[in-house]
Design a protein around this motif. Structure first.
Motif, PDB file in Angstrom:
ATOM      1  N   ASN A  35       0.821  -1.211   0.000  1.00 53.36           N
ATOM      2  CA  ASN A  35       0.000   0.000   0.000  1.00 53.36           C
ATOM      3  C   ASN A  35       0.851   1.256   0.000  1.00 53.36           C
ATOM      4  N   ALA A  36       1.956   1.245   0.720  1.00 52.25           N
ATOM      5  CA  ALA A  36       2.848   2.403   0.759  1.00 52.25           C
ATOM      6  C   ALA A  36       3.453   2.646  -0.618  1.00 52.25           C
ATOM      7  N   SER A  37       3.820   1.577  -1.296  1.00 50.23           N
ATOM      8  CA  SER A  37       4.389   1.703  -2.630  1.00 50.23           C
ATOM      9  C   SER A  37       3.366   2.265  -3.612  1.00 50.23           C
ATOM     10  N   GLN A  39       0.765   4.101  -2.891  1.00 46.72           N
ATOM     11  CA  GLN A  39       0.488   5.492  -2.535  1.00 46.72           C
ATOM     12  C   GLN A  39       1.626   6.396  -3.009  1.00 46.72           C
ATOM     13  N   ASN A  40       2.854   5.912  -2.943  1.00 44.04           N
ATOM     14  CA  ASN A  40       4.004   6.677  -3.410  1.00 44.04           C
ATOM     15  C   ASN A  40       3.915   6.898  -4.918  1.00 44.04           C
ATOM     16  N   ASN A  41       3.517   5.872  -5.663  1.00 41.88           N
ATOM     17  CA  ASN A  41       3.359   6.003  -7.110  1.00 41.88           C
ATOM     18  C   ASN A  41       2.269   7.015  -7.440  1.00 41.88           C
ATOM     19  N   SER A  42       1.195   6.983  -6.708  1.00 39.84           N
ATOM     20  CA  SER A  42       0.093   7.910  -6.926  1.00 39.84           C
ATOM     21  C   SER A  42       0.542   9.344  -6.650  1.00 39.84           C
ATOM     22  N   THR A  43       1.301   9.537  -5.600  1.00 38.85           N
ATOM     23  CA  THR A  43       1.813  10.864  -5.264  1.00 38.85           C
ATOM     24  C   THR A  43       2.738  11.379  -6.358  1.00 38.85           C
ATOM     25  N   ASN A  44       3.572  10.504  -6.896  1.00 38.82           N
ATOM     26  CA  ASN A  44       4.468  10.911  -7.985  1.00 38.82           C
ATOM     27  C   ASN A  44       3.681  11.336  -9.219  1.00 38.82           C
ATOM     28  N   ASN A  47       2.198  14.753  -8.590  1.00 34.53           N
ATOM     29  CA  ASN A  47       3.236  15.784  -8.679  1.00 34.53           C
ATOM     30  C   ASN A  47       3.599  16.096 -10.125  1.00 34.53           C
TER      31      ASN A  47
END
Length: 62
Positions: A35-37, A39-44, A47
């Protein structure tokens, strides 16, 4: 005889509970990292889109 059977039963039960604990802990950690991975992709991606919007606004203002 009965005491031995009860002792063996509880020993197997304790071992099974310990095994279930470690399996659930492994599953929790794996799910959390996944899930953290994601969410990180979504944030990128967000951005990148915001950067593109800023570029377009800057071009428009020039």
């Amino acid at each position: 005889m009965i005491n031995t059977i009860i002792s063996i039963f509880f020993t197997i039960l304790i071992i099974a509970l310990i095994l279930m604990f470690f399996i659930s802990l492994y599953s929790f950690v794996k799910r959390t990292l996944t899930n953290a991975s994601a969410q990180n992709n979504s944030t990128n991606e967000i951005n990148k889109k915001l950067d593109r919007i800023i570029e377009l606004l800057e071009e428009k203002n020039k």
